[in-house]
Enzyme design. Structure first.
Site, mmCIF file in Angstrom:
data_model
loop_
_atom_site.group_PDB
_atom_site.id
_atom_site.type_symbol
_atom_site.label_atom_id
_atom_site.label_comp_id
_atom_site.label_asym_id
_atom_site.label_seq_id
_atom_site.Cartn_x
_atom_site.Cartn_y
_atom_site.Cartn_z
ATOM 1 N N LYS A 185 0.865 -1.168 0.000
ATOM 2 C CA LYS A 185 0.000 0.000 0.000
ATOM 3 C C LYS A 185 0.911 1.230 0.000
ATOM 4 O O LYS A 185 1.398 1.668 1.053
ATOM 5 C CB LYS A 185 -0.929 -0.009 1.222
ATOM 6 N N SER A 239 4.883 8.297 9.421
ATOM 7 C CA SER A 239 4.872 9.154 10.608
ATOM 8 C C SER A 239 4.706 8.347 11.890
ATOM 9 O O SER A 239 4.148 7.247 11.893
ATOM 10 C CB SER A 239 3.726 10.168 10.513
ATOM 11 N N ALA A 241 2.761 9.109 14.343
ATOM 12 C CA ALA A 241 1.334 9.057 14.698
ATOM 13 C C ALA A 241 0.652 7.882 14.016
ATOM 14 O O ALA A 241 -0.108 7.131 14.643
ATOM 15 C CB ALA A 241 0.657 10.364 14.310
ATOM 16 N N GLY A 243 2.204 5.245 12.789
ATOM 17 C CA GLY A 243 2.830 4.038 13.314
ATOM 18 C C GLY A 243 2.182 3.575 14.606
ATOM 19 O O GLY A 243 1.994 2.372 14.828
ATOM 20 N N GLU A 260 9.486 2.060 10.783
ATOM 21 C CA GLU A 260 10.515 3.083 10.572
ATOM 22 C C GLU A 260 9.771 4.407 10.493
ATOM 23 O O GLU A 260 9.071 4.673 9.520
ATOM 24 C CB GLU A 260 11.303 2.788 9.291
ATOM 25 N N CYS A 294 13.134 11.187 6.458
ATOM 26 C CA CYS A 294 12.870 10.876 7.865
ATOM 27 C C CYS A 294 14.138 10.998 8.699
ATOM 28 O O CYS A 294 14.088 11.315 9.885
ATOM 29 C CB CYS A 294 12.271 9.478 7.994
ATOM 30 N N GLU A 393 9.346 17.214 13.782
ATOM 31 C CA GLU A 393 9.796 16.924 12.424
ATOM 32 C C GLU A 393 9.068 17.823 11.427
ATOM 33 O O GLU A 393 7.842 17.818 11.357
ATOM 34 C CB GLU A 393 9.525 15.456 12.095
#
Length: 503
Positions: A185, A239, A241, A243, A260, A294, A393
């Site tokens: 996805k 992100s 959030a 994750g 990650e 990232c 970030e």
């Protein structure tokens, strides 16, 4: 000649299939804001079909077609995919650039890594056969034990938009090498090259259902995939959030995940460095891929004795970066991926100013580019550790600067973050570099460089940057389960219980 985006459907069970609800999402070229096509928007019903296809691929012919086939069989397909990508490299590079805004030179370099990644994991797939039945040393000579490594099963791979095909390949190649069946996805903001990979898999004759692609929105396709009871593992890059949501979904079924996630990586510059050499690495570490990395080393921690001169050099390097349409020759900074992300980056900069920081350079749209989601390379000083720009970030071309006086202070500043993905230390004193490397709380440390990644070396973070490692042999282990097989080899009765025949 203009690059044309092919109209694709979902790739399920080796075929192109329209989404059941016939939803589609427009593709917007971030360099000019034009709609250049659309992608299918999968929903739960489509995800169910993809998972069913993957389950069948795993069990077809009792696994002999894929999951329990020799690693050399799977390696042949991976090498065929690499060969096809090589043939189509220039076309795929242009598609990547117009889809996510990545400068063409970067996109082509990414494709070299994609090719190398498939070839590398083909080699590891071949090596798996020799590693089966690895003996385990036991303290009792009446037993023999060995280990089998087996594919985990059906895996969900959810990937970001900053390295669309490369980040997908970091997951696809080892998953297929291990013998898993995968459902990818990709981000709805950059799915074009991932869909083209579906066509490549079809061209090389990859068995149906081994690799499936469901494009669409995270809360529809992604959430359905993460919570699906027949998915055996989830691998996610994105992100923190999101994750956290994926971990929550996976926890309901006790299924493994590897994550990650975000980062706010430090680059520590000591006073004994070559200023120009380190200035370029500092710029590269933060502004490569339009600042959308990232692991971006976006927190500069520089020794106070060289700070003024060093930052002045950084400003000159930043202002010399060519900002343009990513297909233009020599482009080194393209647009932010979407309007929403563009506004988010500008809001970070605006908030920094309102909190008292100084924007030394950048912080706005380049004057010569009237359309597109472009932001000039931005350097921010007079930053405090409590400011949003220092702690959160940004995911854009923004570098924040603080100074230090002692090594201990530099390490404290570097580690004062929820994240722990990348980090860098710059010094001509290699003993100091080794000392600081051990002290930095991060999954990756670069010494006298920033951002290099190699397929052979592990990649991943600690703290809120996630857990698990991609790339290298660690990447393959992500998709393998370990089975212990122990055999009793003595002709003697075990003897724990008294034998009824001797009563």
């Amino acid at each position: 000649m203009a690059t044309t985006v092919a109209s694709r459907e979902l790739f399920i069970d080796g075929e192109w299939r329209a989404p059941i609800l016939n939803k589609r999402i427009p593709i917007i070229n971030p360099s000019n804001e034009n709609i250049i096509g659309d992608i299918p928007a999968a929903t739960k019903e489509d995800v169910d079909l993809a998972v069913d296809a993957a389950k069948r691929a795993i069990s077809r012919n009792k696994g002999k077609d894929w999951s329990t086939a020799s690693g050399s069989v799977r390696a042949g397909y991976l090498r065929a995919i690499a060969s096809k990508i090589t043939e189509k490299k220039n076309e795929l590079g242009k598609l990547e650039s117009i889809d996510c805004g990545k400068p063409l030179d970067e996109a082509l370099a990414d494709l070299d890594d994609v090719i190398s990644c498939f070839e590398y994991y083909a080699g590891l797939a071949e090596g798996l056969d020799a590693k089966q039945k690895a003996p385990v040393s036991l303290p009792m000579d009446t037993f023999k034990s060995h280990v089998l490594k087996e594919p985990i099963g059906v895996v969900a791979l959810i990937t970001p938009w900053n390295y669309p095909l490369l980040m997908a390949t970091w997951k696809i190649a080892p998953a297929l090498a291990a013998g898993c069946a995968a459902i990818l996805k990709p981000s709805e903001l950059a799915s074009v090259t991932c869909l083209e990979l579906g066509e490549i898999c079809k061209e090389v004759g990859l068995p149906p259902g081994v690799f499936n692609i469901v494009t669409g929105l995270g809360h529809e396709a992604g959430a359905s995939l993460a919570s699906h009871p027949d998915v055996d593992k989830i691998s996610f890059t994105g992100s923190s959030a999101t994750g956290s949501k994926i971990m929550t979904a996976a926890a309901q079924l006790i299924k493994p995940v590897s994550l990650e996630l975000g980062g706010k990586s430090p680059i520590v510059v000591f006073e004994d460095v070559d200023l120009d050499k380190v200035a370029e690495w500092t710029i590269f570490g933060c502004f490569f891929t339009n600042g959308q990395i990232c692991s971006a080393t976006s927190r500069l921690i520089v020794h106070e004795s060289i700070a003024v001169e060093f930052v002045s050099k950084l400003v000159k390097w930043a202002e010399n970066i060519k900002i343009s349409d990513p297909l233009e020759k020599g482009c080194r900074l393209g647009p932010i991926v979407s309007e929403a992300q563009y506004k988010k980056v500008l809001n970070f900069i605006s908030t920094a100013k309102s909190e008292g920081a100084t924007i030394l350079t950048g912080g706005r749209r380049p004057e010569h580019l009237k359309k597109g989601y472009f932001v000039e390379p931005t350097i921010v000083t007079d930053v405090t550790t409590s400011m949003q720009i220092w702690r959160e970030e940004v995911f854009g071309p923004v570098l924040s600067v603080k100074t230090f006086s002692t090594e201990e202070e530099a390490i404290d500043l570097a580690n004062d973050t929820h994240y722990g993905l990348g980090s860098a230390v710059m010094s001509n004193d290699l003993e100091k570099c080794e000392r600081v490397s051990k002290a930095l709380q991060a999954g990756i440390v670069w010494i006298n460089c920033a951002q290099p990644s190699f397929i052979q070396a592990p990649w991943g973070g600690i703290k809120r940057s996630g857990f698990g490692r991609e790339l290298g042999e660690w990447g393959l282990d992500n998709y393998l389960s370990v089975k212990q097989v122990t055999r009793y080899i003595s002709n003697e009765q075990w003897g724990w219980y008294q034998s009824p025949s001797k009563l």
